[in-house]
Design a protein around this motif. Structure first.
Motif, PDB file in Angstrom:
ATOM      1  N   LEU A  82       0.855  -1.183   0.000  1.00 21.02           N
ATOM      2  CA  LEU A  82       0.000   0.000   0.000  1.00 21.02           C
ATOM      3  C   LEU A  82       0.891   1.233   0.000  1.00 21.02           C
ATOM      4  O   LEU A  82       1.881   1.284   0.728  1.00 21.02           O
ATOM      5  N   THR A  83       0.553   2.215  -0.800  1.00 20.23           N
ATOM      6  CA  THR A  83       1.369   3.420  -0.868  1.00 20.23           C
ATOM      7  C   THR A  83       0.536   4.626  -1.247  1.00 20.23           C
ATOM      8  O   THR A  83      -0.526   4.496  -1.850  1.00 20.23           O
ATOM      9  N   SER A  84       1.023   5.794  -0.858  1.00 18.12           N
ATOM     10  CA  SER A  84       0.402   7.040  -1.306  1.00 18.12           C
ATOM     11  C   SER A  84       1.166   7.591  -2.504  1.00 18.12           C
ATOM     12  O   SER A  84       0.815   8.615  -3.061  1.00 18.12           O
ATOM     13  N   LEU A  85       2.241   6.879  -2.906  1.00 17.32           N
ATOM     14  CA  LEU A  85       3.090   7.316  -4.012  1.00 17.32           C
ATOM     15  C   LEU A  85       2.650   6.639  -5.299  1.00 17.32           C
ATOM     16  O   LEU A  85       2.669   5.417  -5.394  1.00 17.32           O
ATOM     17  N   SER A  86       2.268   7.434  -6.288  1.00 19.41           N
ATOM     18  CA  SER A  86       1.808   6.844  -7.550  1.00 19.41           C
ATOM     19  C   SER A  86       2.837   6.997  -8.664  1.00 19.41           C
ATOM     20  O   SER A  86       2.518   6.887  -9.828  1.00 19.41           O
ATOM     21  N   ARG A  87       4.096   7.250  -8.295  1.00 18.40           N
ATOM     22  CA  ARG A  87       5.126   7.448  -9.322  1.00 18.40           C
ATOM     23  C   ARG A  87       5.460   6.131 -10.023  1.00 18.40           C
ATOM     24  O   ARG A  87       5.553   5.092  -9.371  1.00 18.40           O
ATOM     25  N   PRO A  88       5.629   6.178 -11.348  1.00 16.37           N
ATOM     26  CA  PRO A  88       5.934   4.951 -12.105  1.00 16.37           C
ATOM     27  C   PRO A  88       7.154   4.208 -11.584  1.00 16.37           C
ATOM     28  O   PRO A  88       7.166   2.983 -11.544  1.00 16.37           O
ATOM     29  N   GLY A  89       8.185   4.950 -11.189  1.00 14.24           N
ATOM     30  CA  GLY A  89       9.395   4.301 -10.693  1.00 14.24           C
ATOM     31  C   GLY A  89       9.136   3.467  -9.461  1.00 14.24           C
ATOM     32  O   GLY A  89       9.753   2.418  -9.257  1.00 14.24           O
ATOM     33  N   THR A  90       8.204   3.928  -8.621  1.00 11.06           N
ATOM     34  CA  THR A  90       7.853   3.177  -7.419  1.00 11.06           C
ATOM     35  C   THR A  90       7.184   1.868  -7.798  1.00 11.06           C
ATOM     36  O   THR A  90       7.433   0.819  -7.196  1.00 11.06           O
ATOM     37  N   VAL A  91       6.319   1.917  -8.804  1.00 14.15           N
ATOM     38  CA  VAL A  91       5.649   0.698  -9.270  1.00 14.15           C
ATOM     39  C   VAL A  91       6.676  -0.278  -9.822  1.00 14.15           C
ATOM     40  O   VAL A  91       6.604  -1.490  -9.566  1.00 14.15           O
ATOM     41  N   ARG A  92       7.628   0.218 -10.583  1.00 11.46           N
ATOM     42  CA  ARG A  92       8.667  -0.657 -11.148  1.00 11.46           C
ATOM     43  C   ARG A  92       9.465  -1.327 -10.035  1.00 11.46           C
ATOM     44  O   ARG A  92       9.793  -2.513 -10.118  1.00 11.46           O
ATOM     45  N   ARG A  93       9.776  -0.581  -8.978  1.00  9.94           N
ATOM     46  CA  ARG A  93      10.495  -1.165  -7.846  1.00  9.94           C
ATOM     47  C   ARG A  93       9.658  -2.260  -7.191  1.00  9.94           C
ATOM     48  O   ARG A  93      10.180  -3.291  -6.774  1.00  9.94           O
ATOM     49  N   ALA A  94       8.355  -2.010  -7.085  1.00 11.12           N
ATOM     50  CA  ALA A  94       7.462  -3.017  -6.494  1.00 11.12           C
ATOM     51  C   ALA A  94       7.440  -4.281  -7.345  1.00 11.12           C
ATOM     52  O   ALA A  94       7.495  -5.402  -6.824  1.00 11.12           O
ATOM     53  N   LEU A  95       7.366  -4.113  -8.659  1.00  6.27           N
ATOM     54  CA  LEU A  95       7.353  -5.268  -9.560  1.00  6.27           C
ATOM     55  C   LEU A  95       8.676  -6.020  -9.486  1.00  6.27           C
ATOM     56  O   LEU A  95       8.706  -7.250  -9.501  1.00  6.27           O
ATOM     57  N   ASP A  96       9.777  -5.273  -9.386  1.00  6.25           N
ATOM     58  CA  ASP A  96      11.090  -5.902  -9.272  1.00  6.25           C
ATOM     59  C   ASP A  96      11.213  -6.709  -7.978  1.00  6.25           C
ATOM     60  O   ASP A  96      11.932  -7.707  -7.930  1.00  6.25           O
ATOM     61  N   ALA A  97      10.516  -6.248  -6.934  1.00  6.92           N
ATOM     62  CA  ALA A  97      10.543  -6.959  -5.651  1.00  6.92           C
ATOM     63  C   ALA A  97       9.598  -8.159  -5.666  1.00  6.92           C
ATOM     64  O   ALA A  97       9.487  -8.871  -4.671  1.00  6.92           O
ATOM     65  N   ARG A  98       8.908  -8.362  -6.794  1.00  8.81           N
ATOM     66  CA  ARG A  98       7.996  -9.494  -6.992  1.00  8.81           C
ATOM     67  C   ARG A  98       6.852  -9.510  -5.972  1.00  8.81           C
ATOM     68  O   ARG A  98       6.475 -10.544  -5.440  1.00  8.81           O
TER      69      ARG A  98
END
Length: 202
Positions: A82-98
């Motif tokens: 869960l996050t309040s950050l909607s930046r694309p880079g944050t999503v990419r980091r989340a996907l990288d963390a599987r």
């Protein structure tokens, strides 16, 4: 019954999330923690099916904790960030963390419960607009070491402190920071931190 661990450091937000989930007949919050360092011990103690984790936790951040959950040999707990950050880079980091799910905190309450159910059943839940933005965004030009050093600088560590923590010389740390500033076309170290933060790379 789906057992949930909730990791959120803001007491009011955590209380609201617990109250919302307690209304669901098939979801039970079995553990609540306030820092990233508490997550793995709590998982081992309570055996949740899904860990709902705030991305910005004190101690260990949510994505680091999620990546460590994936490495557990007895892995059966799935992860929803869960996050309040909607930046694309944050999503990419989340996907990288599987991670198994990634949602904004301002999503409707019923979406959270449904996401937990989908994730517990083996699915993935990523906001489609955020996923598309992440797909289209530029890759981070920094190496893992450069990100680590810039993240430490952003948290207020001096060059000497960073060097001591990472077993590097102060000159090597300065070289990494100079390279980072150049790669990001930044004016200085502070500007590099701003650029990397805005992109969601830190």
């Amino acid at each position: 019954m789906i057992k949930v661990l909730l990791a959120e450091d803001m007491h009011m937000v955590r209380g609201a999330l617990v109250a919302l989930l307690d209304l669901e007949h098939d979801i039970e919050v079995v553990s609540q923690v306030t820092s990233g360092d508490e997550i793995l011990p709590a998982i081992r103690a309570t055996g949740p099916d899904v860990a709902v984790i705030d991305i910005d936790l004190p101690g260990k951040d949510g994505l680091t904790a999620a990546a460590e959950i994936n490495e557990l040999p007895e892995r059966r707990c799935r992860t929803l960030i869960l996050t309040s950050l909607s930046r694309p880079g944050t999503v990419r980091r989340a996907l990288d963390a599987r991670v198994n799910g990634f949602m904004l905190k301002d999503a409707p309450p019923d979406k959270l419960a449904n996401a937990i159910r989908q994730i517990a059943a083996g699915g993935r839940v990523i906001d489609s607009d955020l996923a598309l933005a992440a797909w289209e965004s530029a890759d981070c030009p920094l190496t893992n070491r450069e990100i680590e050093i810039l993240r430490r600088a952003a948290s207020g560590e001096t060059v000497t402190e960073i060097a001591a923590h990472l077993f590097l010389s102060a000159g090597t740390v300065r070289n990494y920071l100079t390279t980072t500033v150049t790669k990001l076309n930044a004016r200085n170290r502070v500007d590099a931190i701003r650029i990397a933060t805005d992109a969601g790379w830190l």
